[in-house]
Design a protein around this motif. Structure first.
Motif, short mmCIF file in Angstrom:
data_model
loop_
_atom_site.label_atom_id
_atom_site.label_comp_id
_atom_site.label_asym_id
_atom_site.label_seq_id
_atom_site.Cartn_x
_atom_site.Cartn_y
_atom_site.Cartn_z
N UNK A 68 -32.54 -12.13 -17.97
CA UNK A 68 -32.66 -12.75 -19.28
C UNK A 68 -33.18 -14.17 -19.11
N UNK A 69 -33.84 -14.65 -20.16
CA UNK A 69 -34.31 -16.03 -20.21
C UNK A 69 -33.96 -16.62 -21.58
N UNK A 70 -33.41 -17.82 -21.57
CA UNK A 70 -33.08 -18.50 -22.82
C UNK A 70 -33.42 -19.98 -22.63
N UNK A 71 -33.10 -20.81 -23.61
CA UNK A 71 -33.37 -22.24 -23.49
C UNK A 71 -32.10 -23.02 -23.80
N UNK A 72 -32.11 -24.28 -23.38
CA UNK A 72 -30.92 -25.12 -23.50
C UNK A 72 -30.60 -25.43 -24.96
N UNK A 73 -31.60 -25.76 -25.75
CA UNK A 73 -31.40 -26.18 -27.16
C UNK A 73 -30.61 -27.49 -27.23
N UNK A 74 -31.15 -28.46 -27.99
CA UNK A 74 -30.47 -29.74 -28.16
C UNK A 74 -30.04 -29.90 -29.61
N UNK A 75 -28.98 -30.69 -29.81
CA UNK A 75 -28.45 -30.94 -31.15
C UNK A 75 -28.33 -32.44 -31.36
N UNK A 76 -28.91 -32.91 -32.48
CA UNK A 76 -28.98 -34.34 -32.72
C UNK A 76 -27.64 -35.00 -32.95
N UNK A 77 -26.60 -34.27 -33.31
CA UNK A 77 -25.30 -34.87 -33.61
C UNK A 77 -24.31 -34.71 -32.45
N UNK A 78 -24.80 -34.36 -31.24
CA UNK A 78 -23.92 -34.22 -30.08
C UNK A 78 -24.47 -35.01 -28.90
N UNK A 79 -23.62 -35.21 -27.90
CA UNK A 79 -24.01 -35.85 -26.65
C UNK A 79 -24.67 -34.78 -25.77
N UNK A 80 -26.00 -34.76 -25.82
CA UNK A 80 -26.72 -33.70 -25.12
C UNK A 80 -26.71 -33.87 -23.61
N UNK A 81 -26.56 -35.11 -23.14
CA UNK A 81 -26.43 -35.31 -21.69
C UNK A 81 -25.15 -34.63 -21.17
N UNK A 82 -24.08 -34.77 -21.96
CA UNK A 82 -22.83 -34.12 -21.58
C UNK A 82 -22.96 -32.60 -21.66
N UNK A 83 -23.71 -32.12 -22.63
CA UNK A 83 -23.93 -30.67 -22.77
C UNK A 83 -24.67 -30.13 -21.54
N UNK A 84 -25.67 -30.88 -21.09
CA UNK A 84 -26.40 -30.47 -19.89
C UNK A 84 -25.47 -30.46 -18.68
N UNK A 85 -24.60 -31.45 -18.60
CA UNK A 85 -23.64 -31.50 -17.49
C UNK A 85 -22.76 -30.26 -17.49
N UNK A 86 -22.31 -29.84 -18.66
CA UNK A 86 -21.49 -28.64 -18.74
C UNK A 86 -22.29 -27.39 -18.40
N UNK A 87 -23.54 -27.34 -18.85
CA UNK A 87 -24.39 -26.19 -18.54
C UNK A 87 -24.60 -26.07 -17.03
#
Length: 392
Positions: free
Chosen positions: A254-273
């Motif tokens: 499977x292939x998907x994408x990270x997707x970013x959200x303007x109202x969240x800390x996306x750097x932290x989301x990447x860290x969790x991913x």
């Protein structure tokens, strides 16, 4: 001794003459058990060249009963033993008379590669070469139990030593899986009688071999298996410890994408991913078995303005790689991984633990390997997952 060929000819003639009487009398000698002559416990893991026969325990029998043993000693050029037998009238049982395949005349394992197993077949000692795949369960081996002012280190329900608090050090406390500082923190915050696992062995093998203690895992199964265990700490999880195949077929991807959200800390989301990917990448799951990601990673809480999140904080960022694993698992014909939903965004169930609440069940007949990675860290960073079946 100066003419070995002449000696051999004479011994053969003697054996021929004495054999009928010796054969008749020899039936009265009890058969020696394989366990008696084994240099290691039956079920032990052995490598090519490991001594598996204890020569000192081989029975000596009267030459009259087994004159052919003299011939065997001569063929093996054991002239010292030959001379001793002629002087004493008793000859040791040749190794070949009490062993089967994959054991040499000198009593060493031979003729195979990888981790073999010392076994008994047909009332003779033998060494089984390894199967193409070997699985074992990661099992707590050394347990520390808190006592008043000390800990007891326990193995197999037996206390091996007691270490007082003032003697805590890297020399007294096994630290391959837990830092000394973390161990001391556990001690200071635990109650008397509480316990913690300090190291792990391998047991309940698919081929029935004996438990392998921590200090022998690298010797028998290599650095990769040891590193897999130390980096993941998969307690009571079945793992592949030996793999003798290069035949791999992708059965789900499977292939998907990270997707970013303007109202969240996306750097932290990447860290969790990235932590979730680290937890699952290169996970190997035996057939008809449940697999887990490693617990040896950490996640950060990300503020979520969505009021439905309750506390306003969650481990956001794990859903994109979770989605890739979920869809690759379904493509491979596996059931929906536990702890996951069929939702696109909220893939991880609200009640599932990221460390032990997400599992994948391999329904196939051979082990599979989960490979997952992310290219880049941007908004459209792709995440890939492949499930590969390891075939004979």
């Amino acid at each position: 001794m100066k003419n070995p060929l002449l000696i051999l000819i004479v011994l053969i003639l003697v054996a021929v003459v004495m054999y009928p009487f010796g054969n008749a009398m020899g039936v009265h000698i009890p058969t020696q058990s394989p366990e008696e002559i084994a240099a290691l416990p039956i079920g032990s893991t052995v490598l090519n060249g490991t001594t598996v026969v204890n020569d000192n325990n081989l029975h000596k029998v009267p030459i009259l009963y087994h004159p052919e043993y003299l011939v065997q000693n001569a063929l093996e050029q054991n002239y010292v033993g030959l001379f001793t037998s002629l002087v004493t009238g008793a000859v040791p049982t040749p190794v070949k008379a009490v062993v089967n395949s994959d054991i040499s005349d000198s009593g060493a394992a031979e003729g195979f590669t990888g981790p073999g197993t010392l076994t008994v077949q047909g009332n003779k000692l033998t060494v089984n070469p390894p199967n193409q795949f070997i699985y074992g369960y990661v099992t707590p081996y050394t347990i520390a139990v808190k006592t008043n002012g000390s800990v007891e280190l326990i193995q197999n329900n037996k206390t091996i030593k007691t270490v007082s608090t003032q003697d805590f050090s890297n020399d007294t406390i096994p630290n391959q899986y837990i830092d000394l500082s973390d161990f001391e923190t556990w001690y200071n915050n635990s109650n008397i009688g509480d316990n913690i696992t300090l190291d792990y062995g391998l047991s309940n093998f698919s081929d029935g071999r004996n438990m392998v203690p921590p200090d022998e895992i690298k010797t028998y199964f290599g650095d990769d298996v040891l590193n897999y265990i130390t980096s993941r700490e998969p307690t009571n999880e079945s793992i592949l410890v030996y793999n003798d195949t290069n035949n791999e077929v992708v059965v789900g991807s499977d292939q998907t994408i990270m997707n970013f959200y303007g109202d969240m800390d996306n750097n932290a989301r990447v860290e969790n991913a990235q932590a979730f990917i680290q937890a699952w990448n290169n996970t190997i799951i035996p057939p008809q078995t449940t697999g887990y990601g490693t617990e040896n990673v950490s996640y950060v809480s990300v503020y979520d303005p969505d009021p439905t999140q309750g506390t306003g904080w969650a481990d956001h960022g794990t859903c994109p790689p979770g989605r890739a694993i979920r869809d690759a698992s379904l493509a491979a014909g596996f059931p929906l991984p536990t702890g996951m939903t069929m939702d696109y965004e909220n893939v991880i169930s609200d009640t599932a633990s990221l460390t032990d609440g997400i599992t994948v069940y391999n329904t196939l007949n051979y082990p599979v390997k989960i490979t997952i990675w992310m290219n880049g860290t941007g908004e459209d960073a792709p995440i890939y997952c492949q499930i590969t079946e390891l075939l004979p």
